[in-house]
Design a protein around this motif. Structure first.
Motif, PDB file in Angstrom:
ATOM      1  N   ALA A  79      -8.974  -2.376   1.802  1.00 50.74           N
ATOM      2  CA  ALA A  79      -8.918  -1.013   1.264  1.00 50.74           C
ATOM      3  C   ALA A  79     -10.204  -0.253   1.549  1.00 50.74           C
ATOM      4  O   ALA A  79     -10.174   0.913   1.967  1.00 50.74           O
TER       5      ALA A  79
ATOM      6  N   PRO B 214      -7.656  -4.667 -10.702  1.00 49.79           N
ATOM      7  CA  PRO B 214      -6.881  -4.069  -9.618  1.00 49.79           C
ATOM      8  C   PRO B 214      -7.810  -3.304  -8.674  1.00 49.79           C
ATOM      9  O   PRO B 214      -8.787  -2.687  -9.112  1.00 49.79           O
ATOM     10  N   VAL B 215      -7.509  -3.351  -7.389  1.00 53.57           N
ATOM     11  CA  VAL B 215      -8.344  -2.671  -6.397  1.00 53.57           C
ATOM     12  C   VAL B 215      -8.430  -1.177  -6.682  1.00 53.57           C
ATOM     13  O   VAL B 215      -9.495  -0.567  -6.546  1.00 53.57           O
ATOM     14  N   ALA B 216      -7.316  -0.588  -7.107  1.00 51.17           N
ATOM     15  CA  ALA B 216      -7.319   0.844  -7.417  1.00 51.17           C
ATOM     16  C   ALA B 216      -8.307   1.163  -8.528  1.00 51.17           C
ATOM     17  O   ALA B 216      -8.987   2.198  -8.500  1.00 51.17           O
ATOM     18  N   GLN B 217      -8.432   0.278  -9.516  1.00 48.83           N
ATOM     19  CA  GLN B 217      -9.371   0.504 -10.615  1.00 48.83           C
ATOM     20  C   GLN B 217     -10.813   0.360 -10.142  1.00 48.83           C
ATOM     21  O   GLN B 217     -11.693   1.127 -10.555  1.00 48.83           O
TER      22      GLN B 217
ATOM     23  N   GLY C  97       1.795   2.389  -3.312  1.00 51.91           N
ATOM     24  CA  GLY C  97       0.717   2.705  -4.232  1.00 51.91           C
ATOM     25  C   GLY C  97       0.055   1.503  -4.861  1.00 51.91           C
ATOM     26  O   GLY C  97      -0.805   1.653  -5.737  1.00 51.91           O
ATOM     27  N   ASP C  98       0.425   0.293  -4.420  1.00 54.55           N
ATOM     28  CA  ASP C  98      -0.167  -0.934  -4.958  1.00 54.55           C
ATOM     29  C   ASP C  98      -1.269  -1.397  -4.010  1.00 54.55           C
ATOM     30  O   ASP C  98      -0.998  -1.866  -2.908  1.00 54.55           O
ATOM     31  N   PHE C  99      -2.533  -1.256  -4.433  1.00 56.84           N
ATOM     32  CA  PHE C  99      -3.672  -1.642  -3.601  1.00 56.84           C
ATOM     33  C   PHE C  99      -4.004  -3.122  -3.709  1.00 56.84           C
ATOM     34  O   PHE C  99      -4.888  -3.603  -3.013  1.00 56.84           O
TER      35      PHE C  99
ATOM     36  N   LEU D 297       0.822  -1.209   0.000  1.00 58.39           N
ATOM     37  CA  LEU D 297       0.000   0.000   0.000  1.00 58.39           C
ATOM     38  C   LEU D 297       0.855   1.258   0.000  1.00 58.39           C
ATOM     39  O   LEU D 297       0.525   2.237  -0.694  1.00 58.39           O
TER      40      LEU D 297
ATOM     41  N   ILE E 217     -11.918   0.987  -7.130  1.00 59.65           N
ATOM     42  CA  ILE E 217     -12.232   2.189  -6.355  1.00 59.65           C
ATOM     43  C   ILE E 217     -12.446   3.384  -7.274  1.00 59.65           C
ATOM     44  O   ILE E 217     -13.380   4.176  -7.087  1.00 59.65           O
ATOM     45  N   ALA E 218     -11.586   3.533  -8.279  1.00 64.17           N
ATOM     46  CA  ALA E 218     -11.698   4.673  -9.192  1.00 64.17           C
ATOM     47  C   ALA E 218     -13.008   4.645  -9.964  1.00 64.17           C
ATOM     48  O   ALA E 218     -13.607   5.692 -10.225  1.00 64.17           O
TER      49      ALA E 218
END
Length: 323
Positions: free
Chosen positions: A292, A92-95, A81-83, A78, A97-98
């Motif tokens: 997350a 990906p978790v970041a995607q 920057g890697d969720f 984390l 969430i986005a």
């Protein structure tokens, strides 16, 4: 202003260990869950999967590691920057969430703002007319709504306005096969927006009403009335500035209820927000996404509580909050 900045600084220092403990608790509770994460990852293929296939999935998702090691591993990624990777969404978790954050943020913000405005105005009106027919009716209705779960309100709205009248869509944020459009999102958002707003109004309204009743009976308001001040001038200048402080404080403490209500409403209406993803990740033990979203919810609650207290101090510096 300096008092407000110091208050926010102290809350930030307290938030850092709090968020760490919340994330640690998420991994510990998930490890004690009776659900098998391997079964969640394999889905319908769990029974037919060979031992080598199960071992391959366990190695790919690090399912065999200790929960504390998994927590350290998650934080290690984390901070870079890697969720992580969401197994339930295959993204990906970041995607995830986005893509979903705008839906949840827009819905929750609009509902919270509407509930606050309605509660402050209506609470001030009925509080100034304590004991009257309007006061008794509004108070009884608020008490009834406070005892009604959000999913009941949601199902009632679907039954009346979507199924019986056909005035609004029943679920989602777009028609099947169509791209997202502003018109489509707004049309699909009407019922979940109403459900979430109505579920938040009762406690805010009752708090505002009680604060107004107390302010009206205060010596300061009596003195203002003795000077000939009444009506809107009295309400705006002497009653509301004092009465709105408890409502602001309540806004911060009721954020967990907003998150829980949003999860229920989004699930009922199939709204493509983060709350729905949080429920799915908890059921399927999707650790990266679950951690997350849980940590993000904790940060939201802490930030909301700090901002509501800071707003109260800014309005009335005499409060002098220190934590």
């Amino acid at each position: 202003m300096q008092v407000t900045v110091r208050l926010l600084g102290r809350r930030l220092l307290l938030a850092i260990p709090t968020v760490g403990l919340v994330s640690l608790g998420i991994f510990a509770i998930a490890a004690a869950s009776p659900f098998d994460p391997l079964s969640a990852h394999l889905g319908a293929d769990f029974q037919s999967a060979t031992q080598s296939q199960r071992e391959a999935v366990s190695d790919a998702y690090d399912l065999d590691q200790n929960w504390f090691e998994a927590w350290l591993h998650w934080w290690g990624h984390l901070v870079t920057g890697d969720f992580g990777w969401s197994s339930t969404r295959s993204q990906p978790v970041a995607q995830v969430i986005a893509e979903r954050l705008p839906f949840t943020l827009g819905m929750a913000s609009a509902a919270l703002l509407s509930a606050a405005v309605i509660s402050v105005i209506l609470g001030a009106v009925v509080g100034m007319r304590r004991g009257g027919l309007v006061d008794r009716s509004v108070t009884a209705l608020a008490a009834m709504l406070a005892a009604t779960p959000p999913f009941v309100i949601s199902l009632l709205l679907v039954s009346v306005f979507a199924v019986s009248l056909g005035a609004f869509p029943t679920s989602g944020a777009r028609r099947p096969g169509d791209p997202y459009t502003v018109e489509g999102i707004l049309t699909h958002a009407v019922l979940p927006y109403i459900a979430l707003t109505v579920s938040m109004i009762p406690w805010l309204l009752l708090t505002m009403r009680s604060a107004v009743v107390e302010a009206v009976a205060s010596d300061a308001v009596r003195a203002a009335r003795a000077r000939g001040i009444s009506g809107w001038v009295l309400l705006r200048g002497h009653v509301v500035p004092v009465s709105v402080l408890p409502t602001l404080a309540l806004l911060g403490t009721r954020l967990p209820e907003l998150i829980a209500g949003a999860a229920i409403v989004e699930t009922v209406f199939g709204w493509p927000g983060l709350a729905e993803a949080l429920v799915d990740s908890a059921v399927a033990l999707d650790f990266p996404l679950l951690a997350a979203l849980a940590v993000g919810s904790a940060v939201l609650v802490l930030a909301g509580s700090a901002l509501s207290d800071a707003a109260a101090v800014w309005i009335d510096p005499r409060i002098g909050m220190r934590a």
